[in-house]
Design a protein around this motif. Structure first.
Motif, PDB file in Angstrom:
ATOM      1  N   PHE A 166      18.748  57.559  42.284  1.00 35.40           N
ATOM      2  CA  PHE A 166      19.682  56.547  42.770  1.00 35.40           C
ATOM      3  C   PHE A 166      18.949  55.377  43.424  1.00 35.40           C
ATOM      4  CE2 PHE A 166      23.049  60.014  43.099  1.00 35.40           C
ATOM      5  CZ  PHE A 166      23.744  59.551  41.991  1.00 35.40           C
ATOM      6  N   ALA A 167      17.906  55.689  44.202  1.00 34.07           N
ATOM      7  CA  ALA A 167      17.164  54.648  44.913  1.00 34.07           C
ATOM      8  C   ALA A 167      16.470  53.694  43.957  1.00 34.07           C
ATOM      9  CB  ALA A 167      16.129  55.294  45.836  1.00 34.07           C
ATOM     10  N   ALA A 168      16.152  54.173  42.758  1.00 30.72           N
ATOM     11  CA  ALA A 168      15.498  53.315  41.766  1.00 30.72           C
ATOM     12  C   ALA A 168      16.508  52.626  40.860  1.00 30.72           C
ATOM     13  CB  ALA A 168      14.514  54.141  40.934  1.00 30.72           C
ATOM     14  N   TRP A 169      17.444  53.421  40.295  1.00 28.59           N
ATOM     15  CA  TRP A 169      18.310  52.872  39.254  1.00 28.59           C
ATOM     16  C   TRP A 169      19.401  51.951  39.803  1.00 28.59           C
ATOM     17  CZ3 TRP A 169      23.544  54.551  37.888  1.00 28.59           C
ATOM     18  CH2 TRP A 169      24.051  53.817  36.817  1.00 28.59           C
ATOM     19  N   MET A 170      20.064  52.357  40.884  1.00 27.86           N
ATOM     20  CA  MET A 170      21.196  51.558  41.360  1.00 27.86           C
ATOM     21  C   MET A 170      20.795  50.142  41.771  1.00 27.86           C
ATOM     22  SD  MET A 170      23.626  54.445  43.156  1.00 27.86           S
ATOM     23  CE  MET A 170      24.961  53.300  43.462  1.00 27.86           C
ATOM     24  N   PRO A 171      19.666  49.938  42.470  1.00 31.06           N
ATOM     25  CA  PRO A 171      19.252  48.557  42.741  1.00 31.06           C
ATOM     26  C   PRO A 171      18.880  47.788  41.476  1.00 31.06           C
ATOM     27  CG  PRO A 171      18.214  50.065  44.285  1.00 31.06           C
ATOM     28  CD  PRO A 171      18.843  50.909  43.211  1.00 31.06           C
ATOM     29  N   SER A 172      18.445  48.500  40.432  1.00 28.37           N
ATOM     30  CA  SER A 172      18.029  47.802  39.209  1.00 28.37           C
ATOM     31  C   SER A 172      19.180  47.026  38.595  1.00 28.37           C
ATOM     32  CB  SER A 172      17.465  48.795  38.183  1.00 28.37           C
ATOM     33  OG  SER A 172      18.490  49.529  37.541  1.00 28.37           O
ATOM     34  N   ILE A 173      20.408  47.501  38.773  1.00 25.02           N
ATOM     35  CA  ILE A 173      21.574  46.832  38.204  1.00 25.02           C
ATOM     36  C   ILE A 173      21.784  45.462  38.844  1.00 25.02           C
ATOM     37  CG2 ILE A 173      24.097  47.010  37.931  1.00 25.02           C
ATOM     38  CD1 ILE A 173      23.775  49.999  37.705  1.00 25.02           C
ATOM     39  N   ARG A 174      21.275  45.290  40.072  1.00 27.08           N
ATOM     40  CA  ARG A 174      21.410  44.002  40.748  1.00 27.08           C
ATOM     41  C   ARG A 174      20.343  43.004  40.284  1.00 27.08           C
ATOM     42  NH1 ARG A 174      24.351  45.385  45.466  1.00 27.08           N
ATOM     43  NH2 ARG A 174      25.941  46.851  44.732  1.00 27.08           N
ATOM     44  N   PHE A 175      19.278  43.508  39.641  1.00 25.81           N
ATOM     45  CA  PHE A 175      18.193  42.637  39.199  1.00 25.81           C
ATOM     46  C   PHE A 175      18.300  42.263  37.724  1.00 25.81           C
ATOM     47  CE2 PHE A 175      16.317  44.799  42.881  1.00 25.81           C
ATOM     48  CZ  PHE A 175      15.850  43.704  43.599  1.00 25.81           C
ATOM     49  N   THR A 176      19.021  43.065  36.959  1.00 24.12           N
ATOM     50  CA  THR A 176      19.182  42.790  35.531  1.00 24.12           C
ATOM     51  C   THR A 176      20.613  43.114  35.143  1.00 24.12           C
ATOM     52  OG1 THR A 176      18.273  43.264  33.334  1.00 24.12           O
ATOM     53  CG2 THR A 176      18.419  45.113  34.860  1.00 24.12           C
ATOM     54  N   THR A 177      20.951  43.034  33.868  1.00 23.18           N
ATOM     55  CA  THR A 177      22.320  43.273  33.445  1.00 23.18           C
ATOM     56  C   THR A 177      22.632  44.766  33.427  1.00 23.18           C
ATOM     57  OG1 THR A 177      21.748  43.429  31.108  1.00 23.18           O
ATOM     58  CG2 THR A 177      22.245  41.221  31.973  1.00 23.18           C
ATOM     59  N   VAL A 178      23.932  45.086  33.466  1.00 24.97           N
ATOM     60  CA  VAL A 178      24.365  46.474  33.348  1.00 24.97           C
ATOM     61  C   VAL A 178      23.843  47.068  32.044  1.00 24.97           C
ATOM     62  CG1 VAL A 178      26.380  47.961  33.016  1.00 24.97           C
ATOM     63  CG2 VAL A 178      26.413  46.197  34.786  1.00 24.97           C
ATOM     64  N   ALA A 179      23.916  46.296  30.967  1.00 21.08           N
ATOM     65  CA  ALA A 179      23.484  46.785  29.662  1.00 21.08           C
ATOM     66  C   ALA A 179      22.000  47.135  29.652  1.00 21.08           C
ATOM     67  CB  ALA A 179      23.788  45.747  28.588  1.00 21.08           C
ATOM     68  N   SER A 218      11.372  37.019  33.422  1.00 17.46           N
ATOM     69  CA  SER A 218      11.406  36.657  34.830  1.00 17.46           C
ATOM     70  C   SER A 218      10.976  37.845  35.686  1.00 17.46           C
ATOM     71  CB  SER A 218      12.814  36.210  35.242  1.00 17.46           C
ATOM     72  OG  SER A 218      13.686  37.317  35.254  1.00 17.46           O
ATOM     73  N   GLY A 219      10.403  37.558  36.847  1.00 16.82           N
ATOM     74  CA  GLY A 219       9.959  38.621  37.734  1.00 16.82           C
ATOM     75  C   GLY A 219      11.110  39.510  38.161  1.00 16.82           C
ATOM     76  N   ARG A 220      12.279  38.926  38.385  1.00 16.88           N
ATOM     77  CA  ARG A 220      13.445  39.695  38.806  1.00 16.88           C
ATOM     78  C   ARG A 220      13.877  40.678  37.723  1.00 16.88           C
ATOM     79  NH1 ARG A 220      17.312  39.073  42.696  1.00 16.88           N
ATOM     80  NH2 ARG A 220      19.402  39.858  42.218  1.00 16.88           N
ATOM     81  N   ALA A 221      13.896  40.216  36.473  1.00 19.08           N
ATOM     82  CA  ALA A 221      14.294  41.080  35.373  1.00 19.08           C
ATOM     83  C   ALA A 221      13.265  42.191  35.148  1.00 19.08           C
ATOM     84  CB  ALA A 221      14.471  40.267  34.097  1.00 19.08           C
ATOM     85  N   VAL A 222      11.986  41.862  35.258  1.00 15.75           N
ATOM     86  CA  VAL A 222      10.933  42.873  35.071  1.00 15.75           C
ATOM     87  C   VAL A 222      11.045  43.952  36.139  1.00 15.75           C
ATOM     88  CG1 VAL A 222       8.447  43.279  35.164  1.00 15.75           C
ATOM     89  CG2 VAL A 222       9.341  41.333  33.880  1.00 15.75           C
ATOM     90  N   LEU A 223      11.309  43.544  37.377  1.00 11.42           N
ATOM     91  CA  LEU A 223      11.479  44.527  38.457  1.00 11.42           C
ATOM     92  C   LEU A 223      12.659  45.439  38.154  1.00 11.42           C
ATOM     93  CD1 LEU A 223      10.826  45.690  41.222  1.00 11.42           C
ATOM     94  CD2 LEU A 223      12.213  43.870  42.250  1.00 11.42           C
TER      95      LEU A 223
END
Length: 313
Positions: A85-98, A148-153
């Motif tokens: 959860f700590a890894a995946w859930m924040p990832s949705i804020r940096f890239t698209t749901v898809a 972009s750095g945000r998307a890569v993160l």
């Protein structure tokens, strides 16, 4: 009489679980007013509030007999779930749901590797099905591996989430060999909630003060993705292998993409249809291949029993 290779109860549980977890990504994206880790804490804590009393009343004897080995698997599964959860859930804020959902769907690859490390030999058809399904998952969502750095993160966090999800499922499979669903999930979700609340408090993330729509989204995550999703997958772990469940979880990818399209206006690309077809083919290959292998094992076991009975005086 031969028992069916596919357990009807497990099949029903898995269908419900896939439908439920498909709502997870869109709900997390919708509940943007709350920090991602706080959402993860609440979905686990509230789930324990529902399952805990039921478990303590119905399974008191099981807790009394809980061994150190089973308890350790439950705790480690909770740690892995918290890391997921700590890894995946924040990832949705940096890239698209898809994109995030597609990358976390690489879980079967890591699940297969864990199985190999555990000394299991996966059949060739299983590896082929895993490969087809993962490729299909990425294509179906048109995952954007942005520059972009945000998307890569976001991409990296989603992959880490997939690895932790595989560890969580593998540990849960070991715990569920002897424990009931409610006992295992209560301990696992409790450990996960405690770890997440510590992280939230240490990092200064708000645990309240959200608008009503955000709380509704959190309650939706508890009822759907957590109680009907994760818990039903955990129920099926005693009847279905962790690798097969990991492949079935891939069906969350097109489900989440469809919901995000209809609800959040995140339109999937037209190229997603071939990917969806590949995803379905991969799932069918793994599930039917596993069912065929189970049927053959039962037939061999029955043949051995008949042969042994025939040699008895």
């Amino acid at each position: 009489m031969h028992r069916p290779a596919i357990d009807p109860a497990a099949t029903t549980a898995l269908v419900v679980a896939v439908l439920a977890v498909s709502t997870s990504g869109p709900l997390i994206a919708f509940a943007a007013a709350a920090p991602a880790l706080a959402i993860a804490f609440w979905r686990n804590a509230l789930a324990v509030g529902v399952l805990g009393p039921i478990s303590l009343i119905a399974r008191r004897g099981e807790y009394a007999r809980l061994g150190r080995r089973e308890g350790l698997f439950c705790v480690l599964a909770g740690v892995a779930l918290a890391a997921h959860f700590a890894a995946w859930m924040p990832s949705i804020r940096f890239t698209t749901v898809a994109a995030s959902t597609a990358l976390v769907a690489t879980q079967p690859v890591w699940q297969g590797l864990i199985s190999v490390v555990q000394g299991r030999k996966l059949r060739t058809v299983t590896w082929v099905g895993i490969g087809i399904a993962v490729v299909g998952a990425v294509l179906a969502t048109g995952a954007d591996f942005g520059v972009s750095g945000r998307a890569v993160l976001g991409d990296l966090l989603a992959v880490l989430g997939a690895i932790m999800a595989a560890a969580y499922t593998a540990l849960g499979e070991r715990a569920r060999a002897t424990l009931s669903t409610t006992t295992y999930t209560t301990i696992c979700y409790s450990v996960c909630a405690v770890l997440l609340v510590v992280v939230c408090l240490a990092s200064g993330q708000s645990l309240g003060g959200y608008p009503g729509t955000t709380w509704l989204a959190i309650l939706g995550l508890v009822a759907g993705a957590q109680l009907l999703g994760h818990t039903m997958f955990n129920y099926a772990l005693r009847r279905v292998s962790a690798t097969t469940i990991s492949v079935l979880i891939l069906l969350e990818v097109p489900g989440a993409a469809l919901i995000a399209w209809l609800w959040l206006d995140q339109v999937p690309p037209a190229a997603s249809l071939p990917g969806l077809a590949l995803l379905m083919v991969g799932v069918v290959v793994v599930v039917l291949g596993g069912a065929q292998a189970t049927r053959r094992e039962r037939e061999r076991a029955l043949a051995r029993e008949v042969e042994t009975a025939g040699t008895l005086p």
